[in-house]
Design a protein around this motif. Sequence first.
Motif, short mmCIF file in Angstrom:
data_model
loop_
_atom_site.label_atom_id
_atom_site.label_comp_id
_atom_site.label_asym_id
_atom_site.label_seq_id
_atom_site.Cartn_x
_atom_site.Cartn_y
_atom_site.Cartn_z
N LEU A 99 2.79 20.77 -0.26
CA LEU A 99 2.37 21.40 -1.49
C LEU A 99 1.64 20.41 -2.52
CD1 LEU A 99 5.74 23.25 -1.99
CD2 LEU A 99 3.46 24.19 -1.35
N VAL A 100 2.16 19.43 -2.71
CA VAL A 100 1.31 18.56 -4.02
C VAL A 100 0.04 18.13 -3.33
CG1 VAL A 100 1.71 16.13 -4.93
CG2 VAL A 100 3.77 17.52 -4.71
N ASN A 101 -0.09 17.72 -2.36
CA ASN A 101 -1.45 17.21 -1.71
C ASN A 101 -2.37 18.25 -1.51
OD1 ASN A 101 -0.44 14.63 -1.62
ND2 ASN A 101 0.31 14.90 0.46
N LYS A 102 -1.91 19.45 -1.13
CA LYS A 102 -2.75 20.65 -0.80
C LYS A 102 -3.24 21.40 -2.20
CE LYS A 102 -3.58 24.59 2.17
NZ LYS A 102 -2.99 25.40 3.40
N TYR A 103 -2.40 21.63 -3.01
CA TYR A 103 -2.50 22.48 -4.28
C TYR A 103 -2.57 21.83 -5.34
CZ TYR A 103 -1.58 26.32 -0.89
OH TYR A 103 -1.45 26.95 -0.07
N SER B 181 -2.11 15.78 -5.34
CA SER B 181 -1.25 14.45 -5.43
C SER B 181 -0.67 14.38 -6.72
CB SER B 181 -2.08 13.37 -4.65
OG SER B 181 -2.30 13.63 -3.29
N ASN B 182 -0.80 15.25 -7.75
CA ASN B 182 -0.09 14.97 -8.85
C ASN B 182 1.28 15.51 -8.98
OD1 ASN B 182 0.41 14.62 -11.81
ND2 ASN B 182 -0.95 16.17 -12.47
N GLU B 183 2.22 14.81 -8.96
CA GLU B 183 3.60 14.97 -8.94
C GLU B 183 4.21 15.51 -10.21
OE1 GLU B 183 6.03 12.89 -5.87
OE2 GLU B 183 4.62 11.37 -6.40
N LYS B 184 3.43 15.41 -11.32
CA LYS B 184 3.80 15.84 -12.78
C LYS B 184 3.32 16.99 -13.22
CE LYS B 184 5.78 11.93 -13.54
NZ LYS B 184 7.11 11.70 -13.53
N VAL B 185 2.85 18.14 -12.24
CA VAL B 185 2.35 19.39 -12.64
C VAL B 185 3.46 20.03 -13.11
CG1 VAL B 185 1.56 21.72 -11.56
CG2 VAL B 185 0.47 19.21 -10.92
N THR B 186 3.35 20.87 -14.10
CA THR B 186 4.32 21.49 -14.78
C THR B 186 4.90 22.78 -14.06
OG1 THR B 186 3.51 20.77 -17.15
CG2 THR B 186 4.89 22.80 -16.79
N VAL B 187 6.14 22.94 -13.92
CA VAL B 187 6.73 24.14 -13.29
C VAL B 187 7.43 25.00 -14.37
CG1 VAL B 187 8.02 25.04 -11.36
CG2 VAL B 187 6.60 22.97 -11.15
N TRP C 194 0.90 -1.04 0.00
CA TRP C 194 0.15 -0.15 0.06
C TRP C 194 0.99 1.40 0.07
CZ3 TRP C 194 -5.27 -0.43 0.37
CH2 TRP C 194 -5.76 -1.75 0.65
N SER C 195 0.58 2.30 -0.83
CA SER C 195 1.13 3.36 -0.76
C SER C 195 -0.21 4.67 -0.73
CB SER C 195 1.86 3.78 -2.21
OG SER C 195 3.06 2.71 -2.42
N PHE C 196 0.00 5.25 0.46
CA PHE C 196 -1.03 6.10 0.76
C PHE C 196 -0.95 7.55 0.07
CE2 PHE C 196 -2.12 2.61 3.38
CZ PHE C 196 -3.33 2.80 3.82
N GLY C 197 0.29 7.85 -0.49
CA GLY C 197 0.26 9.16 -1.14
C GLY C 197 1.10 10.21 -0.43
N GLU C 198 1.35 10.10 0.82
CA GLU C 198 1.73 11.10 1.56
C GLU C 198 3.32 10.93 1.62
OE1 GLU C 198 0.36 13.21 5.86
OE2 GLU C 198 0.65 11.04 5.66
N THR C 199 3.83 9.93 1.68
CA THR C 199 5.49 9.83 1.66
C THR C 199 5.92 9.41 0.29
OG1 THR C 199 5.33 7.32 2.18
CG2 THR C 199 5.00 8.93 3.98
N GLY C 200 5.18 9.00 -0.75
CA GLY C 200 5.79 8.63 -1.75
C GLY C 200 6.58 7.18 -1.94
#
Length: 325
Positions: free
Chosen positions: A243-247, A250-256, A154-160
Amino acid sequence: MSDTNTKQVNSNSQGYVILYILLAVLLLTGLIFLFKSSLFEKRAIDAKIVKDEIYLNEDLVFTDNTPKATKWLWEFGNGEKATSKTGSYHYTKPDTYIVRLTVDGELRQEFPVTVRDTVRTVVDTALTISGPTAGLVNEEIRLEGDGQGKDFEWSFGETGRVDVKGKTALYTYRAPGKYVVRLRTEKSHKPAFLTILISDPNADIVSDLVAPGDGERKTIDDIRARLQAIANGADFNANYYYLVNKYMCSNEKVTVNIEMNGKKKQTDIYSYCMGLTFGGEIAIDEAQLTIKPNSNCASLLNIKQHSGTVQAETSSTSDAAAKTK
């Protein structure tokens, strides 16, 4: 009369002697033939492979039954060998090979073998997750997994990382946000996912989520503070996943999009934040989010920053120039 009988006896005796000699010669010839046949009999190799066409997930089975054999050398056409009378061999690449067997160093036989790509049967390995889709910070969440396999991860998305192992998973979130839980096993064709919303009863996180024209300054200051903390060497996981979870849902591929010291480049949020940890003295000047329509999830982050090292060098150069004047 007596002479006649004597001659007849002598004649008969000579006949018997000749007959005995002939019999002896025949017997001796037969014995010699049998002896030579048994001594110089040419052996024939008696070996086989079970199948001359196999797949990568099959073993090549080989055996030899050559009479009185004591030594075997099997060569599989790829540089590998075996010295057993009977056995099996596993190829790792599809191809056509020539298998050679040498028995007692003199008897030889070859077998052509074709190894084809493995044809795998796709088994239904669907996984399912049962449990709540919402919870609270610092409250234990219980989820149940169902499907084929022994090793449930299980990966709960908070720690990666993989957070829990086993069919039943208990986990406590430390920060509010929307998380994607992932479950997989060693037999699962595809992982299972569950989206779960974690709230903080002591803070209204909904009002903090970015929306056009709503809390823009507060959002910018919050993002800048978290990014600056990462750049300053603070705990990476806590600030990054906040940042990833709040804004960014949980998408770690958002473009910067990054503008720094007059140069521009583009990357994803994970790579950008990792770069901050190795980028030296970075100062975050501006941070602006672009929100997806009808959503609270960011699709783009624009950053303006400068290098503290460059600024320090510029100041030193200016001071030196002033002293020269």
